[in-house]
Design a protein around this motif. Structure first.
Motif, short mmCIF file in Angstrom:
data_model
loop_
_atom_site.label_atom_id
_atom_site.label_comp_id
_atom_site.label_asym_id
_atom_site.label_seq_id
_atom_site.Cartn_x
_atom_site.Cartn_y
_atom_site.Cartn_z
N ARG A 115 31.57 26.08 17.82
CA ARG A 115 31.63 26.23 19.27
C ARG A 115 30.30 25.75 19.88
N GLY A 116 29.78 24.70 19.29
CA GLY A 116 28.52 24.11 19.71
C GLY A 116 27.99 23.23 18.59
N PRO A 117 26.91 22.53 18.82
CA PRO A 117 26.35 21.64 17.80
C PRO A 117 25.89 22.39 16.55
N GLN A 118 26.05 21.74 15.41
CA GLN A 118 25.56 22.26 14.13
C GLN A 118 24.83 21.15 13.41
N GLN A 119 23.84 21.54 12.60
CA GLN A 119 23.06 20.56 11.84
C GLN A 119 22.75 21.11 10.46
N PHE A 120 22.53 20.19 9.52
CA PHE A 120 22.10 20.55 8.17
C PHE A 120 21.16 19.47 7.67
N SER A 121 20.06 19.88 7.06
CA SER A 121 19.12 18.92 6.45
C SER A 121 18.56 19.53 5.17
N LYS A 122 18.23 18.65 4.23
CA LYS A 122 17.57 19.14 3.03
C LYS A 122 16.54 18.13 2.56
N ILE A 123 15.58 18.65 1.81
CA ILE A 123 14.52 17.84 1.21
C ILE A 123 14.77 17.77 -0.28
N GLY A 124 14.69 16.57 -0.84
CA GLY A 124 14.83 16.40 -2.28
C GLY A 124 13.88 15.32 -2.77
N THR A 125 13.82 15.18 -4.07
CA THR A 125 12.91 14.19 -4.65
C THR A 125 13.44 12.77 -4.54
N ARG A 126 14.69 12.63 -4.12
CA ARG A 126 15.28 11.32 -3.85
C ARG A 126 16.41 11.52 -2.85
N ASN A 127 17.07 10.46 -2.45
CA ASN A 127 18.07 10.54 -1.38
C ASN A 127 19.44 11.02 -1.84
N ALA A 128 19.75 10.91 -3.12
CA ALA A 128 21.07 11.28 -3.60
C ALA A 128 20.98 11.89 -4.98
N MET A 129 22.07 12.57 -5.39
CA MET A 129 22.15 13.18 -6.72
C MET A 129 20.94 14.07 -6.98
N VAL A 130 20.66 14.96 -6.04
CA VAL A 130 19.42 15.74 -6.14
C VAL A 130 19.67 17.18 -5.75
N ILE A 131 18.99 18.09 -6.44
CA ILE A 131 18.99 19.51 -6.07
C ILE A 131 17.94 19.70 -4.97
N ALA A 132 18.27 20.48 -3.96
CA ALA A 132 17.38 20.64 -2.82
C ALA A 132 16.07 21.31 -3.23
N VAL A 133 14.97 20.73 -2.77
CA VAL A 133 13.68 21.42 -2.82
C VAL A 133 13.71 22.56 -1.81
N CYS A 134 14.28 22.30 -0.66
CA CYS A 134 14.62 23.33 0.33
C CYS A 134 15.64 22.71 1.28
N SER A 135 16.37 23.57 1.98
CA SER A 135 17.38 23.09 2.92
C SER A 135 17.47 24.06 4.08
N PHE A 136 18.04 23.55 5.19
CA PHE A 136 18.12 24.38 6.40
C PHE A 136 19.34 23.99 7.21
N ALA A 137 20.04 25.00 7.71
CA ALA A 137 21.20 24.78 8.57
C ALA A 137 21.00 25.52 9.88
N LEU A 138 21.53 24.93 10.94
CA LEU A 138 21.43 25.50 12.28
C LEU A 138 22.78 25.41 12.96
N ALA A 139 23.18 26.49 13.65
CA ALA A 139 24.42 26.49 14.42
C ALA A 139 24.15 27.08 15.80
N LEU A 140 24.52 26.35 16.83
CA LEU A 140 24.42 26.82 18.20
C LEU A 140 25.82 27.19 18.69
N ASP A 141 26.01 28.44 19.09
CA ASP A 141 27.29 28.89 19.60
C ASP A 141 27.19 28.99 21.12
N ALA A 142 27.74 28.00 21.81
CA ALA A 142 27.62 27.95 23.26
C ALA A 142 28.49 28.99 23.95
N HIS A 143 29.48 29.55 23.26
CA HIS A 143 30.36 30.55 23.86
C HIS A 143 29.67 31.92 23.92
N THR A 144 29.07 32.32 22.80
CA THR A 144 28.39 33.62 22.76
C THR A 144 26.90 33.49 23.07
#
Length: 295
Positions: free
Chosen positions: A170-199
């Motif tokens: 019910r609003g924009p959502q995003q996800f990003s993660k940091i890894g040692t390469r761009n693909a086939m990688v376990i996250a060094v860390c990751s973060f997700a964000l969700a904006l709920d414009a209704h509530t």
């Protein structure tokens, strides 16, 4: 090692009740790695891949998606990018095309790795995990209570994950993660964000920066109060830089990272602050411009 192959959900629950030591097998992308490395040798494997009802999803009456435990990352990307944009973004970062075709959100939840890519977006939207037992029936576990330790979850020995029940965006959502390469990688860390414009509420999820996936509670409260106090949900104006900076600081402070082969605790905190700043900027710019959720 025994290999149990139920053909239906009731049969699977009966087998799990009879053999609580049996390890569920969904996509196998985590389980088979551990078996190959001899890191884990269970007494039995419970193959859930032949159960058709686990591989489907549906929309509930209250605008949630009931995502069967056997739904693959590829299905999420192809079929649910509009309804669950944050989870779809995370799914695109998982492994290779072959792994995305095989791996499942339910399996990721069962493994309960702190670095699981699906966990932060599920935390950010306040998903619930539907689990079932042959003797006690079904129950819903809030995602905040599901992860109990490193690779440990709140399932009872005789329970299996049936589905994840996820609010539609019910609003924009995003996800990003940091890894040692761009693909086939376990996250060094990751973060997700969700904006709920209704509530007018903000949700977050942090991965690979604590013993379990966690939310940045103080950061959520701070940003929610600022957006409501300044009436920015209605005005749709740019966020003050001081607000973005403070939000990023609170996200970094929420983490409890360690030093390991993939990164140091100091680096993880810094990276999380960068991810928080970027994802908030992207999500708010989208809301300011269109008011539509990300795809």
């Amino acid at each position: 090692m025994e290999f149990l192959t139920p053909m239906g959900w009731d049969e699977a629950l009966a087998m799990k009740a009879d053999r609580p030591d049996a390890l569920p097998l969904a996509g196998g992308t985590d389980v088979m790695v551990e078996l190959n490395l001899t890191a884990h040798r269970p007494a039995a494997l419970l193959d859930l891949t032949r159960i058709p009802e686990l591989r489907t999803w549906s929309t509930t009456a209250n605008e949630h998606i009931r995502l069967g435990a056997g739904v693959t990352y590829r299905q999420v990307i192809d079929e649910l990018a509009d309804q669950l944009p944050g989870l779809a973004m995370a799914a695109r970062t998982v492994g290779s095309p072959q792994i995305r075709n095989r791996g499942t959100v339910g399996g990721n939840l069962g493994a309960a790795s702190p670095a699981g890519d699906s966990h932060p977006p599920l935390l950010a939207v306040g998903a619930q995990i539907e689990v079932s037992s042959k003797t006690r029936g079904s129950r819903l576990i809030p995602i905040d209570e599901f992860f109990t330790g490193v690779k440990r979850n709140a399932l009872a020995p005789d329970e299996l994950i049936a589905a994840a029940v996820i609010p539609t965006a019910r609003g924009p959502q995003q996800f990003s993660k940091i890894g040692t390469r761009n693909a086939m990688v376990i996250a060094v860390c990751s973060f997700a964000l969700a904006l709920d414009a209704h509530t007018e509420v903000v949700g977050t999820g942090i991965g690979s920066a604590a013993p379990t996936p966690i939310r940045a509670d103080e950061a959520e409260r701070y940003l929610t109060e600022v957006l409501q106090g300044l009436r920015l949900w209605r005005r749709r104006s740019p966020l003050p830089e001081s607000v973005v900076r403070r939000f990023a600081e609170l996200v970094a402070e929420a983490a409890a990272p360690i030093d390991d082969v993939r990164g140091t605790a100091v680096y993880r905190r810094h990276a999380l602050s960068v991810l928080a700043r970027r994802t908030l900027t992207w999500a708010w710019d989208e809301y300011w411009a269109t008011g539509q959720s990300a795809a």
